[in-house]
Design a protein around this motif. Sequence first.
Motif, PDB file in Angstrom:
ATOM      1  N   THR A   1      74.995  -1.800 109.109  1.00  0.00           N
ATOM      2  CA  THR A   1      76.118  -2.684 109.419  1.00  0.00           C
ATOM      3  C   THR A   1      77.379  -1.879 109.735  1.00  0.00           C
ATOM      4  O   THR A   1      78.160  -2.266 110.613  1.00  0.00           O
ATOM      5  CB  THR A   1      76.399  -3.631 108.247  1.00  0.00           C
ATOM      6  OG1 THR A   1      76.554  -2.872 107.045  1.00  0.00           O
ATOM      7  CG2 THR A   1      75.262  -4.625 108.075  1.00  0.00           C
ATOM      8  N   THR A   2      77.586  -0.774 109.030  1.00  0.00           N
ATOM      9  CA  THR A   2      78.739   0.068 109.338  1.00  0.00           C
ATOM     10  C   THR A   2      78.643   0.626 110.745  1.00  0.00           C
ATOM     11  O   THR A   2      79.615   0.590 111.515  1.00  0.00           O
ATOM     12  CB  THR A   2      78.852   1.220 108.324  1.00  0.00           C
ATOM     13  OG1 THR A   2      78.993   0.688 107.015  1.00  0.00           O
ATOM     14  CG2 THR A   2      80.048   2.105 108.640  1.00  0.00           C
ATOM     15  N   ALA A   3      77.473   1.157 111.090  1.00  0.00           N
ATOM     16  CA  ALA A   3      77.282   1.709 112.430  1.00  0.00           C
ATOM     17  C   ALA A   3      77.440   0.633 113.501  1.00  0.00           C
ATOM     18  O   ALA A   3      78.064   0.861 114.546  1.00  0.00           O
ATOM     19  CB  ALA A   3      75.904   2.363 112.529  1.00  0.00           C
ATOM     20  N   ALA A   4      76.905  -0.561 113.234  1.00  0.00           N
ATOM     21  CA  ALA A   4      77.000  -1.642 114.215  1.00  0.00           C
ATOM     22  C   ALA A   4      78.455  -2.082 114.407  1.00  0.00           C
ATOM     23  O   ALA A   4      78.904  -2.310 115.535  1.00  0.00           O
ATOM     24  CB  ALA A   4      76.142  -2.826 113.772  1.00  0.00           C
ATOM     25  N   GLY A   5      79.191  -2.193 113.310  1.00  0.00           N
ATOM     26  CA  GLY A   5      80.582  -2.588 113.415  1.00  0.00           C
ATOM     27  C   GLY A   5      81.402  -1.608 114.232  1.00  0.00           C
ATOM     28  O   GLY A   5      82.202  -2.001 115.083  1.00  0.00           O
ATOM     29  N   LEU A   6      81.200  -0.319 113.988  1.00  0.00           N
ATOM     30  CA  LEU A   6      81.939   0.696 114.734  1.00  0.00           C
ATOM     31  C   LEU A   6      81.489   0.742 116.195  1.00  0.00           C
ATOM     32  O   LEU A   6      82.311   0.974 117.090  1.00  0.00           O
ATOM     33  CB  LEU A   6      81.747   2.065 114.081  1.00  0.00           C
ATOM     34  CG  LEU A   6      82.369   2.227 112.694  1.00  0.00           C
ATOM     35  CD1 LEU A   6      82.021   3.594 112.111  1.00  0.00           C
ATOM     36  CD2 LEU A   6      83.881   2.050 112.757  1.00  0.00           C
ATOM     37  N   THR A   7      80.220   0.514 116.439  1.00  0.00           N
ATOM     38  CA  THR A   7      79.702   0.529 117.808  1.00  0.00           C
ATOM     39  C   THR A   7      80.330  -0.566 118.649  1.00  0.00           C
ATOM     40  O   THR A   7      80.585  -0.377 119.849  1.00  0.00           O
ATOM     41  CB  THR A   7      78.176   0.364 117.796  1.00  0.00           C
ATOM     42  OG1 THR A   7      77.583   1.446 117.062  1.00  0.00           O
ATOM     43  CG2 THR A   7      77.616   0.359 119.209  1.00  0.00           C
ATOM     44  N   VAL A   8      80.593  -1.708 118.046  1.00  0.00           N
ATOM     45  CA  VAL A   8      81.251  -2.798 118.774  1.00  0.00           C
ATOM     46  C   VAL A   8      82.753  -2.565 118.858  1.00  0.00           C
ATOM     47  O   VAL A   8      83.384  -2.786 119.899  1.00  0.00           O
ATOM     48  CB  VAL A   8      80.953  -4.148 118.097  1.00  0.00           C
ATOM     49  CG1 VAL A   8      81.714  -5.278 118.798  1.00  0.00           C
ATOM     50  CG2 VAL A   8      79.458  -4.428 118.096  1.00  0.00           C
ATOM     51  N   ALA A   9      83.360  -2.107 117.770  1.00  0.00           N
ATOM     52  CA  ALA A   9      84.814  -2.015 117.686  1.00  0.00           C
ATOM     53  C   ALA A   9      85.394  -0.941 118.594  1.00  0.00           C
ATOM     54  O   ALA A   9      86.439  -1.157 119.228  1.00  0.00           O
ATOM     55  CB  ALA A   9      85.237  -1.743 116.245  1.00  0.00           C
TER      56      ALA A   9
ATOM     57  N   THR B   1      85.396  -6.358 113.643  1.00  0.00           N
ATOM     58  CA  THR B   1      84.038  -5.824 113.558  1.00  0.00           C
ATOM     59  C   THR B   1      83.913  -4.639 112.591  1.00  0.00           C
ATOM     60  O   THR B   1      82.896  -4.553 111.878  1.00  0.00           O
ATOM     61  CB  THR B   1      83.512  -5.445 114.955  1.00  0.00           C
ATOM     62  OG1 THR B   1      84.505  -4.700 115.681  1.00  0.00           O
ATOM     63  CG2 THR B   1      83.141  -6.682 115.746  1.00  0.00           C
ATOM     64  N   PRO B   2      84.887  -3.720 112.501  1.00  0.00           N
ATOM     65  CA  PRO B   2      84.761  -2.695 111.450  1.00  0.00           C
ATOM     66  C   PRO B   2      84.802  -3.297 110.049  1.00  0.00           C
ATOM     67  O   PRO B   2      84.134  -2.795 109.137  1.00  0.00           O
ATOM     68  CB  PRO B   2      85.967  -1.778 111.694  1.00  0.00           C
ATOM     69  CG  PRO B   2      86.375  -2.027 113.087  1.00  0.00           C
ATOM     70  CD  PRO B   2      86.061  -3.465 113.346  1.00  0.00           C
ATOM     71  N   LEU B   3      85.566  -4.392 109.885  1.00  0.00           N
ATOM     72  CA  LEU B   3      85.624  -5.041 108.576  1.00  0.00           C
ATOM     73  C   LEU B   3      84.298  -5.712 108.246  1.00  0.00           C
ATOM     74  O   LEU B   3      83.857  -5.699 107.087  1.00  0.00           O
ATOM     75  CB  LEU B   3      86.756  -6.061 108.553  1.00  0.00           C
ATOM     76  CG  LEU B   3      88.165  -5.504 108.772  1.00  0.00           C
ATOM     77  CD1 LEU B   3      89.201  -6.630 108.751  1.00  0.00           C
ATOM     78  CD2 LEU B   3      88.494  -4.461 107.716  1.00  0.00           C
ATOM     79  N   LEU B   4      83.658  -6.302 109.254  1.00  0.00           N
ATOM     80  CA  LEU B   4      82.328  -6.867 109.023  1.00  0.00           C
ATOM     81  C   LEU B   4      81.341  -5.773 108.643  1.00  0.00           C
ATOM     82  O   LEU B   4      80.486  -5.962 107.765  1.00  0.00           O
ATOM     83  CB  LEU B   4      81.850  -7.610 110.268  1.00  0.00           C
ATOM     84  CG  LEU B   4      82.567  -8.919 110.601  1.00  0.00           C
ATOM     85  CD1 LEU B   4      82.090  -9.465 111.951  1.00  0.00           C
ATOM     86  CD2 LEU B   4      82.325  -9.950 109.504  1.00  0.00           C
ATOM     87  N   GLY B   5      81.447  -4.631 109.330  1.00  0.00           N
ATOM     88  CA  GLY B   5      80.581  -3.508 108.974  1.00  0.00           C
ATOM     89  C   GLY B   5      80.842  -3.021 107.563  1.00  0.00           C
ATOM     90  O   GLY B   5      79.908  -2.703 106.814  1.00  0.00           O
ATOM     91  N   LEU B   6      82.117  -2.983 107.182  1.00  0.00           N
ATOM     92  CA  LEU B   6      82.470  -2.570 105.822  1.00  0.00           C
ATOM     93  C   LEU B   6      81.948  -3.566 104.796  1.00  0.00           C
ATOM     94  O   LEU B   6      81.470  -3.169 103.717  1.00  0.00           O
ATOM     95  CB  LEU B   6      83.984  -2.428 105.702  1.00  0.00           C
ATOM     96  CG  LEU B   6      84.530  -2.016 104.330  1.00  0.00           C
ATOM     97  CD1 LEU B   6      83.976  -0.661 103.921  1.00  0.00           C
ATOM     98  CD2 LEU B   6      86.053  -2.004 104.340  1.00  0.00           C
ATOM     99  N   LEU B   7      82.026  -4.847 105.131  1.00  0.00           N
ATOM    100  CA  LEU B   7      81.480  -5.857 104.227  1.00  0.00           C
ATOM    101  C   LEU B   7      79.981  -5.662 104.043  1.00  0.00           C
ATOM    102  O   LEU B   7      79.460  -5.784 102.919  1.00  0.00           O
ATOM    103  CB  LEU B   7      81.765  -7.251 104.788  1.00  0.00           C
ATOM    104  CG  LEU B   7      81.197  -8.434 103.996  1.00  0.00           C
ATOM    105  CD1 LEU B   7      81.757  -8.450 102.577  1.00  0.00           C
ATOM    106  CD2 LEU B   7      81.505  -9.756 104.706  1.00  0.00           C
TER     107      LEU B   7
END
Length: 221
Positions: free
Chosen positions: A157-165, A116-122
């Motif tokens: 997307t970055t915030a969402a990825g970190l929120t899940v991860a 999920t952080p990688l998806l946010g980074l993407l």
Amino acid sequence: MDLLDALVAGGWLMLPLLGCSLVATVIVIERLWTLRARRIAPLGLGQEVCTLIRQGPVNLYWLESHSPLGGVMAAGLRNARLGHDQVRGRLQEAATAVIHDMERFLSPLGTIAAITPLLGLLGTVLGMIEVFAVIVSAGGAERSADLAGGISQALVTTAAGLTVAIPALMFHRYFQRRVEDITVRMEEQAGLLVEFLAHHQGGIALAEQPAADTSPAAERA
């Protein structure tokens, strides 16, 4: 910005992030319910089984249905007449199966915490690409709405990825530690049974009784 606006601003990458969030939530709830020490390895069961062996036939049906630890001990008792090494081997095999069940779904949870952080980074990269594409295009300076959209996608997307991860990683580590603690408890109680059998001079009386007669009192009858 409400949730719907955030989903729209994040673009299509918010869909896999949302899916990962739902899967992680389901796994966490299921593991919290399943990985209860008193359900898997109740305290005092090893001593209770040793007491039942002294008093009479051990109802293996009751023991297996009592808890996963009871199933492990029942597997060992079935091989008690074959020798100490056979008992240890069957206990270890049965315990391995229980540990495997306890670790179920932990790998997907760890995968979610990793991707999920990688998806946010993407999403961040795609958003910044959009921003630069607007800047270099003709009249880019006047296209403030497009610039804002690209920046919003990058941030959301970055915030969402970190929120899940972050919660997924925390629960993954927590469940790993809980599995280790329960495993240690199982080993301690199974060790009591192995030590008792090693010093028990008489034969082990075993019984298989129907579900209607599975209480500990039936063991003492």
